[in-house]
Scaffold this active site. Structure first.
Site, PDB file in Angstrom:
ATOM      1  N   LYS A 196       1.492  -9.045  -9.579  1.00  9.02           N
ATOM      2  CA  LYS A 196       0.303  -9.882  -9.682  1.00  9.02           C
ATOM      3  C   LYS A 196       0.474 -11.012 -10.700  1.00  9.02           C
ATOM      4  O   LYS A 196      -0.028 -12.117 -10.498  1.00  9.02           O
ATOM      5  CB  LYS A 196      -0.895  -9.003 -10.069  1.00  9.02           C
ATOM      6  CG  LYS A 196      -2.228  -9.620  -9.678  1.00  9.02           C
ATOM      7  CD  LYS A 196      -3.356  -8.611  -9.762  1.00  9.02           C
ATOM      8  CE  LYS A 196      -4.681  -9.272  -9.387  1.00  9.02           C
ATOM      9  NZ  LYS A 196      -5.796  -8.329  -9.424  1.00  9.02           N
ATOM     10  N   MET A 250       4.580  14.588  26.457  1.00 10.47           N
ATOM     11  CA  MET A 250       6.034  14.661  26.310  1.00 10.47           C
ATOM     12  C   MET A 250       6.439  15.943  25.582  1.00 10.47           C
ATOM     13  O   MET A 250       7.429  16.578  25.927  1.00 10.47           O
ATOM     14  CB  MET A 250       6.547  13.431  25.565  1.00 10.47           C
ATOM     15  CG  MET A 250       8.046  13.303  25.569  1.00 10.47           C
ATOM     16  SD  MET A 250       8.736  13.244  27.231  1.00 10.47           S
ATOM     17  CE  MET A 250       8.996  11.487  27.424  1.00 10.47           C
ATOM     18  N   GLU A 282      -2.981  -0.841   7.559  1.00 13.99           N
ATOM     19  CA  GLU A 282      -1.738  -1.602   7.355  1.00 13.99           C
ATOM     20  C   GLU A 282      -0.669  -1.239   8.380  1.00 13.99           C
ATOM     21  O   GLU A 282       0.166  -2.073   8.727  1.00 13.99           O
ATOM     22  CB  GLU A 282      -1.198  -1.395   5.935  1.00 13.99           C
ATOM     23  CG  GLU A 282      -2.024  -2.075   4.852  1.00 13.99           C
ATOM     24  CD  GLU A 282      -3.197  -1.219   4.376  1.00 13.99           C
ATOM     25  OE1 GLU A 282      -3.435  -0.135   4.960  1.00 13.99           O
ATOM     26  OE2 GLU A 282      -3.876  -1.643   3.422  1.00 13.99           O
ATOM     27  N   PHE A 323      -2.365   2.064 -11.874  1.00 16.89           N
ATOM     28  CA  PHE A 323      -3.245   2.234 -10.719  1.00 16.89           C
ATOM     29  C   PHE A 323      -2.641   1.527  -9.498  1.00 16.89           C
ATOM     30  O   PHE A 323      -2.281   0.351  -9.577  1.00 16.89           O
ATOM     31  CB  PHE A 323      -4.638   1.668 -11.029  1.00 16.89           C
ATOM     32  CG  PHE A 323      -5.565   1.757  -9.844  1.00 16.89           C
ATOM     33  CD1 PHE A 323      -5.942   2.994  -9.328  1.00 16.89           C
ATOM     34  CD2 PHE A 323      -6.050   0.602  -9.236  1.00 16.89           C
ATOM     35  CE1 PHE A 323      -6.785   3.072  -8.228  1.00 16.89           C
ATOM     36  CE2 PHE A 323      -6.892   0.679  -8.134  1.00 16.89           C
ATOM     37  CZ  PHE A 323      -7.262   1.921  -7.634  1.00 16.89           C
ATOM     38  N   GLN A 324      -2.524   2.234  -8.415  1.00 17.52           N
ATOM     39  CA  GLN A 324      -1.964   1.734  -7.152  1.00 17.52           C
ATOM     40  C   GLN A 324      -0.539   1.211  -7.293  1.00 17.52           C
ATOM     41  O   GLN A 324      -0.151   0.265  -6.611  1.00 17.52           O
ATOM     42  CB  GLN A 324      -2.877   0.666  -6.538  1.00 17.52           C
ATOM     43  CG  GLN A 324      -4.222   1.264  -6.122  1.00 17.52           C
ATOM     44  CD  GLN A 324      -5.020   0.357  -5.199  1.00 17.52           C
ATOM     45  OE1 GLN A 324      -4.944  -0.860  -5.307  1.00 17.52           O
ATOM     46  NE2 GLN A 324      -5.793   0.956  -4.315  1.00 17.52           N
TER      47      GLN A 324
END
Ligand SMILES: Cc1ncc(C[n+]2csc(CCOP(=O)(O)OP(=O)(O)O)c2C)c(N)n1
Lengths: 602, 215
Positions: free
Chosen positions: A192, A512, A80, A142-143
């Site tokens: 959802k 760097m 993602e 969940f999630q």
């Protein structure tokens, strides 16, 4: 490292193209909205979205299901974070918000870096995240993650969608907000039950809320005063920031600067807004900016700053920033006025409009005092030219010695067209890519400025590729460290058959950091050298891309040619001089005019 | 280095100490210093009033914004107004002038914020404190409560709970006065305020009032 032949995947992708099913716009119109998710899809179509970047998952599945029938293409990313960077880069190149999708919980949290990045750079972007059903919110389901809570400080605005009837409107509003006024990322969290819920309502055309009212024209009295100050200056400088790009004000800037003969310095996000091969261009100022840009901002007596937030990488210590200058600051965001550097003459408005207003007011000023402007600026312009001669951008190179990264950048620039898009990771390579490439067109420089996100390079090249014109080239300069962070997106570039050329400026370490350790930590190289690195060329081949290795100056031209010639993703593992450092440099918090040219001057 | 053929020397030019130095300077707030005055901004305490839409999460946005930008917030109160769709947020901050202006602008930037204004020194400001002291000397407690125009809310054999309202100074003084009895617990609300007299507290309110009350 196969020669010449495109990869099997690329061939398959090409073969698949003609048989691709296209869902026409007519079909779209006949498709009635029956669920919240379909309303979301309709809102995306209405907003003119062509590409989406995302990853599937439980809570976002209803939205994906609705996208099955929508007139949009979805690019499944490997991670993602990649989706967010791709959407961000799409937004920079296209000028319209890029869109990323993720499921709830880990999907949403993986977007966080990309959102923070877009937020710091005011890039137009819309993120859609799945969420657990409304009645489970707050139960640690969940999630479940409090996505609006987590992303509140790193979005321009975020929403928790309330119901199926209004969710499409919310997405429309998120779009309008992402692109209007000071641009930025917006997010809509989609429970959802809302996306699965029944509705027949077509979403309304997206509009920003009434309370959002970005200024357009600056106050005319303020403009007159500011124009007077600028016209009577002896050593004026224009500081162009990312707002010039976002406000589509490049033309206005060019006209204004050339009409009055005022030298132009840019911030890093604004690279490309003013052609760097122009006489008046002093290029980028700040920590790794050019010596001449930093001399000009240090010695100017009036600074006309447009669309910049005076980031500390630009200003160095504010006590020493443009210490003698009266500052005219034009910005669309009132909160940027006098946030970091006090504005003596604030001009609230849209970049293009304000520059035009200033142009008109300056014309009046000049008519009143013709000799005062043109000629007086001439000495100053000559002084700036002198600084260009005194502090040229250059590097030492021994043809027989190790490969110089600056030479690689210059060589790729020479081998490609002017409108080629460059994306980068973060580190020394990013600085060489900005310093040694001549940017002449807006929206050709795509990088992570404010957040400085390693791993930005490859996914942003994917987003840029999809937003670019077909005949435009996209190259990515990456560091070995940065590339390692998101190189899984090569799988996506191969699958989608995207013509991208990645040049990994490989110094077998995180250069760097090593440079800073050598300069400021007595050379104690803690965790900055990689004793072992994968062979990026072979790795590229494993992904189905083309891989090349480049080690000496003699290899450069031929390898660049072969890599660019490949019609699909290719990776050039360029083994550069690991001792090379980035100069000029203004040590953090230092004075811009005191930039150092080599380690001894630190 | 344009042709790639020659061997260059690297970056060159006058070293830092050989370059002309500007004589000017700015303060840490980025304000150009007038060598005559050298004025620095001292922090001052002030009240900002914001009219906001009653949307979920607005308060969290506002408080998050103030805290993550490291502004010195003294108190923050919220409550609905005559219009059920709006709430008034009153923020007391102690900041130098540029910080105050920054908080004002950052608040105005929140999409759900309708209008923000700094109230003048003459604004009507009130705060409520509920405090609970040990109850051994009820008469003396009563006397102090009366002195500050307060009210006794609860009195038992061991504790007495009183309320005092007033401006910040009065509340501070009252708390000091109650200390002699031993304060077990106290709860302060933080200030809430309105502009004095006919002046409107925020700009949006006048407009709305006129819209609603126009014949
Ligand atoms: C995600 C992330 N982690 C850490 C850093 C800190 N950091 C800044 S530059 C840098 C080194 C980058 O190394 P590399 O990508 O190899 O580029 P180089 O400097 O060698 O060109 C690091 C670790 C960062 N900017 N981003």
């Amino acid at each position: 490292m196969s020669e010449g032949q495109p990869t099997q995947r690329a061939e398959e992708a090409e073969a698949a193209e003609p048989t691709e099913v296209t869902t026409g716009a007519d079909e779209t119109a006949e498709r009635p909205v029956t669920t919240g998710a379909e309303s979301v899809a309709r809102a995306l179509e209405r907003a003119g979205v062509e590409h989406l970047f995302g990853v599937q998952g439980g809570a976002i599945m209803p939205v994906y299901d609705a996208l099955y029938d929508a007139d949009l293409t979805h690019v499944t990313m490997a991670h993602e974070q990649g989706a967010a960077h791709a959407a961000d880069a799409f937004g920079i190149v296209a000028g319209e918000p890029g869109v990323c999708l993720a499921t709830s919980g880990p999907g949403a949290t993986n977007l966080v870096t990309g959102l923070a990045d877009a937020s710091m750079d005011s890039d137009p972007m819309v993120a859609l995240t799945g969420q657990v059903p409304s009645d489970m919110v707050g139960s640690d389901a969940f999630q479940e993650t409090d996505t609006t809570g987590v992303t509140s400080p790193i979005t321009k605005e975020n929403y928790f969608a309330g119901d199926a009837d209004t969710v499409g409107d919310t997405v429309g509003e998120a779009f309008a907000l992402a692109r209007e006024g000071r641009q930025g990322p917006t997010l809509v969290d989609l429970p959802k039950d809302v996306t699965k819920g029944a509705t027949e309502r077509e979403p309304e055309a997206g509009e920003t809320p009434e309370t959002y009212d970005p200024p357009e024209r600056a106050d005319s009295e303020a403009v007159e005063t500011a124009a007077g100050v600028l016209a009577r200056a002896e050593k004026p400088v224009i500081l162009a920031g990312g707002g010039v790009l976002k406000g589509e004000a490049c033309e206005e800037l060019r006209e204004f600067a050339t009409e009055y003969g005022i030298p132009v310095v840019t911030t890093m996000p604004a690279v490309g807004v003013f052609p760097e091969d122009h006489d008046l261009a002093l290029e980028m100022a700040g920590m790794h900016g050019t010596g001449y840009a930093n001399m000009a901002i240090t010695h100017c007596d009036v600074m006309f700053a447009v669309g910049t937030r005076f980031d500390d990488r630009l200003t160095g210590g504010v006590e020493t920033f443009a210490p003698e200058a009266e500052i005219v600051h034009a910005d669309i965001d009132a909160a940027e006025i006098s946030k970091n550097v006090h504005a003596d003459h604030p001009l609230l408005g849209d970049a293009g409009t304000v520059i035009e207003q200033m142009g008109e007011a300056m014309a009046d000023e000049r008519a009143a005092d013709m000799a005062a402007t043109g000629e007086r600026f001439q000495d100053w312009v000559e002084q700036c030219q002198q600084w260009k001669t005194d502090y040229p951008m250059d590097y030492a190179m021994d043809e027989e010695g190790p490969l110089k990264p600056q030479f690689v950048v210059e060589s790729v620039d020479r081998a490609t067209a002017d409108d080629t898009i460059v994306t980068t990771g973060v580190g020394q390579h990013q600085m060489w890519a900005v310093q040694y490439w001549t940017y002449t067109e807006p929206r050709t420089w795509v990088s992570s400025h404010g957040l400085g996100t390693m791993g930005y390079g490859l996914p942003s090249a994917i987003g840029a590729r999809l937003a670019a014109d077909d005949d435009q080239s996209v190259v990515c300069f990456d560091g070995d460290g940065s590339f390692l962070m998101t190189l899984q997106e090569l799988a996506v570039a191969v699958r989608e058959d995207l013509d991208i050329t990645v040049f990994v400026l490989n110094n077998e370490g995180i250069g760097m950091v090593r440079q800073w350790q050598d300069s400021f930590h007595g050379g104690r190289r803690m965790a900055s050298e990689y004793p072992w690195m994968p062979d990026f060329a072979t790795l590229a081949e494993a992904f189905g891309a083309r891989g090349f290795r480049m080690e000496s100056h003699d290899d450069v031209e031929g390898t660049i040619e072969a890599a660019l010639a490949h019609d699909g993703p290719s990776v050039v593992d360029a083994h550069i001089d690991p001792t090379e450092n980035v100069y000029p440099m203004v040590p953090s918090g230092g004075a811009n005019g005191q930039f150092v040219l080599e380690e001894d001057q630190l | 280095m344009s042709d790639g053929e020659t061997t260059a020397e690297g970056l060159q030019g006058p070293a830092p100490e050989e370059r002309p130095q500007p004589s000017g300077r700015r303060t840490s707030h980025g304000v150009r210093i007038d060598p005559e005055t050298e004025a620095a901004h001292e922090p001052r305490r002030t009240v900002l009033s914001a009219l906001v839409q009653n949307e979920p999460g607005v308060l969290a946005k506002i408080s998050g914004l103030v805290s993550r930008r490291q502004f010195n917030i003294e108190s923050l109160t919220v409550g609905t107004t005559t219009n059920p769709e709006t709430s008034r947020v009153t923020v007391v901050i102690e900041e130098p002038e540029p910080g105050i202006r920054q908080v004002e602008k950052q608040l105005a930037k929140v999409v759900n914020v309708i209008s923000v204004r700094e109230l003048g020194g003459d604004a009507v400001r009130r705060e409520l404190v509920v405090l609970k002291v040990h109850g051994e000397e009820p008469d003396k407690v009563n006397a102090i409560t009366d002195m500050y125009g307060g009210e006794t809310l609860d009195a038992g054999p061991r504790t007495i709970t009183v309320q005092i309202t007033g401006d910040e100074q009065k509340i501070d003084d009252a708390i000091d006065a109650f200390r002699q009895f031993g304060i077990r617990e106290l709860a302060r609300t933080g200030q809430t305020a309105l502009a004095r007299g006919e002046e409107w507290t925020t700009h949006a309110e006048e407009e709305r009032y006129e819209r609603i009350h126009e014949p």
